[in-house]
Design a protein around this motif. Structure first.
Motif, PDB file in Angstrom:
ATOM      1  N   PRO A  69      20.294  24.639  64.496  1.00 21.00           N
ATOM      2  CA  PRO A  69      21.443  25.481  64.135  1.00 21.00           C
ATOM      3  C   PRO A  69      21.506  26.709  65.046  1.00 21.00           C
ATOM      4  O   PRO A  69      20.500  27.391  65.256  1.00 21.00           O
ATOM      5  CB  PRO A  69      21.153  25.878  62.684  1.00 21.00           C
ATOM      6  N   ILE A  70      22.662  26.943  65.623  1.00 19.60           N
ATOM      7  CA  ILE A  70      22.899  28.190  66.360  1.00 19.60           C
ATOM      8  C   ILE A  70      23.678  29.076  65.403  1.00 19.60           C
ATOM      9  O   ILE A  70      24.793  28.748  65.008  1.00 19.60           O
ATOM     10  CB  ILE A  70      23.678  27.952  67.665  1.00 19.60           C
ATOM     11  N   GLN A  71      23.071  30.182  65.007  1.00 20.54           N
ATOM     12  CA  GLN A  71      23.642  31.047  63.986  1.00 20.54           C
ATOM     13  C   GLN A  71      24.366  32.232  64.619  1.00 20.54           C
ATOM     14  O   GLN A  71      23.852  32.870  65.531  1.00 20.54           O
ATOM     15  CB  GLN A  71      22.544  31.524  63.052  1.00 20.54           C
ATOM     16  N   PHE A  72      25.546  32.507  64.097  1.00 23.19           N
ATOM     17  CA  PHE A  72      26.388  33.613  64.526  1.00 23.19           C
ATOM     18  C   PHE A  72      26.512  34.565  63.335  1.00 23.19           C
ATOM     19  O   PHE A  72      27.097  34.190  62.320  1.00 23.19           O
ATOM     20  CB  PHE A  72      27.787  33.119  64.915  1.00 23.19           C
ATOM     21  N   THR A  73      25.965  35.763  63.446  1.00 23.16           N
ATOM     22  CA  THR A  73      26.010  36.738  62.353  1.00 23.16           C
ATOM     23  C   THR A  73      26.855  37.925  62.772  1.00 23.16           C
ATOM     24  O   THR A  73      26.635  38.506  63.850  1.00 23.16           O
ATOM     25  CB  THR A  73      24.599  37.210  61.968  1.00 23.16           C
ATOM     26  N   ASN A  74      27.811  38.296  61.936  1.00 20.11           N
ATOM     27  CA  ASN A  74      28.667  39.451  62.207  1.00 20.11           C
ATOM     28  C   ASN A  74      27.857  40.720  61.929  1.00 20.11           C
ATOM     29  O   ASN A  74      27.558  41.034  60.786  1.00 20.11           O
ATOM     30  CB  ASN A  74      29.920  39.407  61.330  1.00 20.11           C
ATOM     31  N   THR A  75      27.508  41.439  62.983  1.00 21.42           N
ATOM     32  CA  THR A  75      26.744  42.684  62.848  1.00 21.42           C
ATOM     33  C   THR A  75      27.636  43.917  62.980  1.00 21.42           C
ATOM     34  O   THR A  75      27.139  45.039  62.977  1.00 21.42           O
ATOM     35  CB  THR A  75      25.624  42.751  63.915  1.00 21.42           C
ATOM     36  N   SER A  76      28.944  43.703  63.083  1.00 23.61           N
ATOM     37  CA  SER A  76      29.877  44.827  63.214  1.00 23.61           C
ATOM     38  C   SER A  76      30.198  45.403  61.838  1.00 23.61           C
ATOM     39  O   SER A  76      29.729  44.904  60.813  1.00 23.61           O
ATOM     40  CB  SER A  76      31.167  44.379  63.909  1.00 23.61           C
ATOM     41  N   THR A  77      31.042  46.406  61.839  1.00 21.45           N
ATOM     42  CA  THR A  77      31.479  47.019  60.577  1.00 21.45           C
ATOM     43  C   THR A  77      32.868  46.537  60.171  1.00 21.45           C
ATOM     44  O   THR A  77      33.436  47.055  59.214  1.00 21.45           O
ATOM     45  CB  THR A  77      31.493  48.563  60.709  1.00 21.45           C
ATOM     46  N   HIS A  78      33.404  45.548  60.895  1.00 24.35           N
ATOM     47  CA  HIS A  78      34.730  45.024  60.572  1.00 24.35           C
ATOM     48  C   HIS A  78      34.687  43.498  60.423  1.00 24.35           C
ATOM     49  O   HIS A  78      33.765  42.840  60.893  1.00 24.35           O
ATOM     50  CB  HIS A  78      35.758  45.425  61.647  1.00 24.35           C
ATOM     51  N   THR A  79      35.698  42.958  59.781  1.00 25.44           N
ATOM     52  CA  THR A  79      35.847  41.513  59.631  1.00 25.44           C
ATOM     53  C   THR A  79      36.352  40.935  60.951  1.00 25.44           C
ATOM     54  O   THR A  79      37.188  41.546  61.624  1.00 25.44           O
ATOM     55  CB  THR A  79      36.851  41.207  58.500  1.00 25.44           C
ATOM     56  N   CYS A  80      35.824  39.770  61.316  1.00 29.83           N
ATOM     57  CA  CYS A  80      36.300  39.085  62.520  1.00 29.83           C
ATOM     58  C   CYS A  80      36.258  37.581  62.264  1.00 29.83           C
ATOM     59  O   CYS A  80      35.709  37.128  61.259  1.00 29.83           O
ATOM     60  CB  CYS A  80      35.486  39.481  63.749  1.00 29.83           C
ATOM     61  N   ALA A  81      36.857  36.812  63.163  1.00 32.86           N
ATOM     62  CA  ALA A  81      36.980  35.365  62.963  1.00 32.86           C
ATOM     63  C   ALA A  81      36.493  34.603  64.187  1.00 32.86           C
ATOM     64  O   ALA A  81      36.587  35.082  65.315  1.00 32.86           O
ATOM     65  CB  ALA A  81      38.431  35.002  62.659  1.00 32.86           C
ATOM     66  N   LEU A  82      35.969  33.400  63.933  1.00 30.79           N
ATOM     67  CA  LEU A  82      35.580  32.467  64.984  1.00 30.79           C
ATOM     68  C   LEU A  82      36.296  31.144  64.730  1.00 30.79           C
ATOM     69  O   LEU A  82      36.464  30.730  63.577  1.00 30.79           O
ATOM     70  CB  LEU A  82      34.067  32.219  64.976  1.00 30.79           C
TER      71      LEU A  82
END
Length: 166
Positions: A61-74
């Motif tokens: 599994p290649i994991q993508f974690t949102n570390t920002s302070t805003h919502t984003c999409a992939l």
């Protein structure tokens, strides 16, 4: 966290029968919402989880974690290749599995993954030299992250689209 083998089985079923299962976890939609920006490399932490094996294949599994302070999409497939200590690509990039893609919306702290598949060394001929890094371009990105990881690609080298559930 959903078992990688369960996700791998779902991927295999989708490839064989062109069907998808229901998703849980991060929000899933059919198209990028207008108000939700695309996740960029600066918004994400990328990591490779522990491999699991089944039927002569290894699933990472290649994991993508949102570390920002805003919502984003992939949405879509990441670009994946293996590189040596001099940062030169070893062989060709991973090919896409052909699964349907979904947009996943990540709140700060949410994670999604894409599954990288290769064959076990004892099953396939034509193994590449072991990598020093796995080079990953998040979907819709022209900037890559080199993740230190020793990966030996043997035979098949496939990547699934990002999706929820891992």
């Amino acid at each position: 966290m959903t078992n990688v083998l369960t996700r791998a089985a779902t991927i295999a079923a989708a490839m064989l029968f062109a069907t998808t299962g229901a998703a849980v976890g991060a929000t899933q939609a059919s198209a990028l919402p207008n108000a939700t920006p695309t996740c960029h490399v600066a918004d994400l932490n990328l990591a490779i989880g522990s491999p699991e094996g089944a039927a002569g294949s290894l699933y990472y599994p290649i994991q993508f974690t949102n570390t920002s302070t805003h919502t984003c999409a992939l949405r879509g497939y990441p670009g994946v290749s293996v590189v040596d200590v001099r940062h030169r690509q070893i062989g060709t990039s991973a090919i896409r599995t052909g699964e349907p893609v979904n947009t996943v919306t990540l709140q700060p702290g949410d994670s999604v993954s894409a599954i990288l598949r290769t064959n076990s060394a004892g099953v396939a001929r034509g193994c590449r030299p072991t990598s020093t890094y796995v080079n990953v371009y998040p979907p819709n990105s022209f900037q890559a992250v080199q993740i230190p990881y020793h990966l030996r690609v043997c035979g098949a080298f496939e990547i699934s689209p990002v999706d929820v559930g891992d």
